[in-house]
Enzyme design. Structure first.
Site, PDB file in Angstrom:
ATOM      1  N   ASP A 257       0.846  -1.183   0.000  1.00 25.08           N
ATOM      2  CA  ASP A 257       0.000   0.000   0.000  1.00 25.08           C
ATOM      3  C   ASP A 257       0.889   1.242   0.000  1.00 25.08           C
ATOM      4  OD1 ASP A 257      -2.305   1.569   0.421  1.00 25.08           O
ATOM      5  OD2 ASP A 257      -3.178  -0.005   1.674  1.00 25.08           O
TER       6      ASP A 257
ATOM      7  N   ASP B 267      -2.987   4.691  -2.446  1.00 22.68           N
ATOM      8  CA  ASP B 267      -4.013   5.251  -1.569  1.00 22.68           C
ATOM      9  C   ASP B 267      -4.509   6.594  -2.119  1.00 22.68           C
ATOM     10  OD1 ASP B 267      -5.243   5.027   1.170  1.00 22.68           O
ATOM     11  OD2 ASP B 267      -4.249   6.954   1.440  1.00 22.68           O
TER      12      ASP B 267
ATOM     13  N   GLU C 216      -6.652   3.732  -5.644  1.00 22.15           N
ATOM     14  CA  GLU C 216      -7.889   3.982  -4.911  1.00 22.15           C
ATOM     15  C   GLU C 216      -8.375   5.361  -5.330  1.00 22.15           C
ATOM     16  OE1 GLU C 216      -9.677   4.235  -0.397  1.00 22.15           O
ATOM     17  OE2 GLU C 216      -7.812   5.220  -0.920  1.00 22.15           O
TER      18      GLU C 216
ATOM     19  N   HIS D 284     -11.190  -2.503   4.321  1.00 24.00           N
ATOM     20  CA  HIS D 284     -11.005  -2.055   5.709  1.00 24.00           C
ATOM     21  C   HIS D 284     -11.677  -0.716   6.000  1.00 24.00           C
ATOM     22  CE1 HIS D 284      -8.207   0.042   3.224  1.00 24.00           C
ATOM     23  NE2 HIS D 284      -7.981   0.897   4.198  1.00 24.00           N
TER      24      HIS D 284
END
Ligand code: NOJ
Length: 559
Positions: free
Chosen positions: A102, A203, A257, A331
């Site tokens: 990530d 992210d 994302e 999450h």
């Protein structure tokens, strides 16, 4: 690599997401760790997944559970050591499972040396961030809101300036216009590539392109987001990053994302000709239970909206040669099973149906830990049981907006990110077989839902194995086009996957009651076989009308 090869590669893969803090605790401190993941490799292999995305385990003060990185090159001792990580990569690699890390590049922790040097007056590092003076009238540089509540600006040390933070004040936004910042990002990716990492998740990457001159919004949340979301430089910097790092290896898989993105932008991000990303995560389909777009006001999921969104995205991405990630859970989301299904009566069928509906679409499926055993939201009775920063902020902000403490608690209970962050439930032990000590977050339903019970007599894990195998063996699923069916049906989500002369159809009932449907006439009396059914249905051809059982999922391939 040519276009067909790229699609086949992405279409056959299934990616599993591990939230390291909650997967398995090997050293009894109540927090999951890398050695814990190593201990569970056999379980992961048995699911037939191809890659694992790990939420960040880099050095971090953990204000936002690792999304506040203070050192991108080292493993936080909370999770283990670099040697543990290297062992994990190599043990997964011999089992043909890749590692996806990530990369949090929109912001870094205010504890990161870059920010600390900036605070100490180093001008080079001050240029890494958005540091701005107050407006002439003394108010904040812009009226932007942080996505975690409150203003998006915080005081820059004891200067009279402010720094931008679209998330928590301890997550300072990096200025991507600065070529040094972009170079740092490429170096970090290349460092992990050398360690054998073959996947990267970026992210909130589509908010990196704030304009150099920041201006006030009109106060409307949607308009405000447009000021810094999906701007043309995001594509430019992604392409540059691709060329300088991950794009040099055709095996690497990337996913961005993308918060509040559009179809056109998603095609641009993922069309292989543009050399940006392999695929994107988008979230519109997970906002169908937001009242007037407000996450904290929950309504029953709007099924027509859900269908419309999924179909429009799928068909247009197919047309534009874009590619997306297929998922219900991660999450940051409450468990989809709790959100969309009646889990009291039909947890198994609901889990199987949801998995079928999403995984057989066109794209690359992501499975979030625990989904494959049908985990549901925990049942907390007090706000003190929640840990997540966003949930805690929301609880206070909602009360300031006039909610009673009880209603604010209920709002958090529905949507808290902690719903999915509870420890993986391995056994029916009081700590869910996750740890020998009280875990950092409490489990409440491990007595009935856990891996041991599921593997012994459950039907969800096996169903996931079958779905994954199907994707690997059936080109219609990995490479086929998509066409929506029964668009107007109020209960059934159905689609066709087709390629050359072959075709299969997927029928799923989203409700806990039987749903009757009439199939389009071209499918009637065409012989074929059932590829998958969660009610052991056997058919040699499709009848003109079918009644699907509660949460039934049926996949039929024509000869
Ligand atoms: C998205 C991540 O998934 C979420 O967990 C995090 O809080 C924000 N980005 C900020 O990094």
């Amino acid at each position: 690599m040519n276009k067909e090869k790229i699609l086949t590669k992405l279409g056959k893969k299934v990616i599993y997401q591990i939230y390291p803090k909650s997967f398995y605790d090997s050293d009894g401190d109540g927090i999951g760790d890398i050695r814990g993941i190593i201990e569970k490799i056999d379980y992961l292999i048995s699911l037939h997944i191809d890659m694992i995305w790990f939420n960040p385990f880099f050095i971090s003060p953990q204000n936002d559970n690792g999304y506040d990185i203070a050192d991108y090159y080292n493993i936080d001792p909370l999770f283990g050591t670099m040697a543990d990580f290297e062992e994990l990569v190599s043990k997964l690699r011999v089992n043909h499972i890749g590692v996806m890390l990530d990369m949090v590049f929109n912001h870094c922790s205010t504890s990161h040396p870059w920010f600390q040097k900036a605070l100490a007056g180093n001008e080079k590092y001050q240029k890494y961030f958005y540091i701005r003076p107050a407006k002439k009238d003394g108010t904040l540089p812009t009226n932007w809101k942080s996505k975690f509540g409150g203003p998006a600006w915080a005081k820059f040390g004891n200067t009279d300036k402010f720094y931008l933070h679209l998330y928590d004040p301890t997550q300072a936004d990096l200025d991507w216009h600065n070529p040094d910042v972009r170079k740092e990002a490429a170096n970090i990716i290349n460092f992990w590539r050398k360690k054998g990492v073959t996947g990267f998740r970026f992210d909130v990457f589509n908010v990196i392109g704030k304009s150099e001159i920041l201006t006030d919004s009109n106060g409307d949340e949607k308009d405000e987001k447009k000021l810094y979301t999906d701007t043309p430089v995001v594509h430019k910097y992604l392409h540059e990053l691709n060329r300088a790092s991950f794009g040099q290896d055709s095996e690497v898989i990337t996913v961005g994302e993308m918060s509040s993105t559009t179809i056109a932008n998603s095609i641009e991000y993922t069309n292989p000709n543009n050399q940006e990303l392999s695929m994107v995560f988008t979230f519109h389909h997970l906002k169908v239970d937001y009242k007037n777009g407000d996450k904290w006001q929950t309504i029953p999921p709007d099924f027509s909206k859900l269908k419309n969104l999924l179909f429009t995205w799928q068909e247009q991405l197919d047309e534009g040669n874009g590619w997306n990630a297929l998922f219900w859970n991660n999450h940051d989301q409450p468990r989809a099973l709790s959100r969309f299904c009646n889990t009291r009566k039909y947890r198994t069928q609901g889990a199987q149906m949801l998995a079928t509906a999403i995984q057989l679409l066109r794209g690359t499926p992501f499975i979030y830990q625990g989904e494959e055993i049908g985990m549901i939201d925990p049942d907390y009775s007090s706000i003190d049981e929640y840990v997540d920063i966003e949930s805690k902020n929301a609880y206070h902000i909602l009360q300031k907006k006039g909610f009673s403490a009880h209603d604010a608690f209920l709002a958090v209970k529905q949507k808290s990110r902690d719903n999915s962050r509870t420890p993986m439930q391995w056994t029916d032990d009081k700590y869910a077989g996750f740890s020998t000590q009280k875990p950092w977050l409490t489990s409440t339903n491990q007595y009935t839902i856990n891996v041991a019970a599921e593997l012994k007599h459950g039907e969800i894990f096996k169903f996931y194995q079958n779905l994954i195998t199907l994707r690997k063996n059936e080109p219609l699923i990995s490479d086929g086009h998509i066409k929506a069916l029964l668009r107007e049906d109020k209960h059934v989500f159905a689609y066709s996957r087709y390629l050359d002369d072959s075709e299969l159809i997927v029928l799923t009932n989203f409700y806990d009651e039987p749903a009757s449907l009439e199939l389009p006439s071209q499918y009637l009396q065409c012989p074929g076989t059932v590829l998958l059914s969660n009610y052991q249905r056997i058919l040699k051809e499709l009848p003109s009308s079918i009644t699907l059982k509660p949460y039934e999922a049926l996949v039929f391939k024509f000869n």
